[in-house]
Design an enzyme around this catalytic site. Sequence first.
Site, mmCIF file in Angstrom:
data_model
loop_
_atom_site.group_PDB
_atom_site.id
_atom_site.type_symbol
_atom_site.label_atom_id
_atom_site.label_comp_id
_atom_site.label_asym_id
_atom_site.label_seq_id
_atom_site.Cartn_x
_atom_site.Cartn_y
_atom_site.Cartn_z
ATOM 1 N N LYS A 176 18.114 38.691 -37.299
ATOM 2 C CA LYS A 176 18.385 37.283 -37.568
ATOM 3 C C LYS A 176 18.064 36.563 -36.263
ATOM 4 O O LYS A 176 18.846 36.573 -35.314
ATOM 5 C CB LYS A 176 19.845 37.080 -37.992
ATOM 6 C CG LYS A 176 20.164 35.656 -38.455
ATOM 7 C CD LYS A 176 20.568 34.806 -37.293
ATOM 8 C CE LYS A 176 20.973 33.399 -37.718
ATOM 9 N NZ LYS A 176 21.031 32.468 -36.565
ATOM 10 N N CYS A 284 24.857 34.762 -19.629
ATOM 11 C CA CYS A 284 26.216 35.287 -19.509
ATOM 12 C C CYS A 284 26.431 36.059 -18.217
ATOM 13 O O CYS A 284 27.533 36.525 -17.960
ATOM 14 C CB CYS A 284 26.561 36.157 -20.718
ATOM 15 S SG CYS A 284 25.497 37.595 -20.890
#
Length: 505
Positions: A176, A284
């Site tokens: 996805k 991150c």
Amino acid sequence: MTIAKLKYSVNGEWKESATATYMPITDSNTGKVIAEAPCCTVDEVNQAVSAAKNAFPAWSSTPVSARAQLMFKYKVILDAHLEELALLVTTELGKNLNEARGDVLKAIEVVELSCSAPVMMQGDSLMNVSHGHDTVMYREPVGVFAGIVPYNFPAMIPFGWMIPLCIATGNTFVLKAASHVPQTAVRMLELLIEAGLPKGVVNLVTCSRKEAETLLKHPDVAGICYVGSTSVGLHIYSTAAAHGKRVQALCEAKNHALVLKDAALEMAATRVINSGFGCAGQRCMALPVVCVEEEVADEFVAHLVRLAKELKVGPAYDPSYDLGPVVSAEQKQSIVNWIHKGVEEGAKLILDGRDIVVKGYEDGFFLAPTIFDHVKPGMTIGDIEIFGPVVCIKRVKNFEEGLAVMNANPFANGSCIFTQSGYYAREFAAKTHGGMVGINVGIPVPLSVFPFAGHKKSFFGDLHCMGKDGVAFFTEAKCVTSRWFNEEDKKHTKVDTWEGTMTRK
């Protein structure tokens, strides 16, 4: 200008979606829509899973050496298309060209690792574990995995952290792709197909969270790989695990650095600049918070502000600029709101990047480096991930207070210390909660032979991505114990209760 409508890929074919909903893809540098991605239907997501399921028996039975050869070919093709892929990342995401090359190169790094699948998949064996019994442990592929990815590393995360080890170990995959930046993923899958990928082994859809939810509960999906926010990651982990699936959920961070008074301060500041403002802070493993010993805080902050002011903000595809835009207008506004919040909470805004205007690119999503000083405990700007070019300074009395401040944060992807003291470096490595630790290193992401080892609320699961953890996540152990009889053995018909596991006289 004609707006291209992207397709989704099932069973090696690129198809037009039946959806009526398309999601805009912008050039982050100009703010203009350059393409549209389909919000694939649930039926189309199911088609992708079905194709992966049907491809699994033949692909898992393909000799591991043949799967490794595919990855060798893919690596060569990716090398040849490095600049093309980097420009795609730069255009749809906004990383400058050097950072975009790094994104693609980190994907290639794991593709290279996956070429060693014949070695990484080796099991263990022991002859005569009990009298006449031999045991062999094999590593076998698991089935269909699905990947749900964020926008900030459109090459490295899906085509580095997830797909190479997954398919090299014999599994199949449904990706996805990130809705903001799917063009990079589409192109990288096209190149993988060019390398000889069999039909159905990797499939790609773009959709909303609603359709992606199908993957978490689908009976034919064996595992989920996810990178993104902690709130969504926790939902994915709990939902998919409740449906019997393996899960890797790599989530938010608020990485802290600790600068001690004996550190090489300018060297430390250059690394905070690189980590905190590189990729416009949209990673991150950024360093958005720096704890500094009070005794040297003024000097360190002066270095930091000077270096930040030297960064040139402009269009990412112009190599003369250091800092490109953030991904979207919504993300820019979110960061601006966080800066407002920091001011309201009482932090001292010593460098404000909100009003930057790039000539000729006035509609781009640009923010300049922003620095807050005197960020106190309880100020949310110092505790919650902002995901933008904002760095917070927390002043501390000493090593012990700095470590306590860092460890109080619920996120623990990485942590860094800047010091010339071997004692404090060792103490820090032993006692920090961060899963990836830097000692005079601003971005302590290990090479892909080691795992990306986030801790606490930065990770949900048991096995991290990449390295031996990654191989274990995508495989399951099968132990085979065998016993062969000679003529004398055949005379003995009595069998022990625990056959083959224990020999005691």
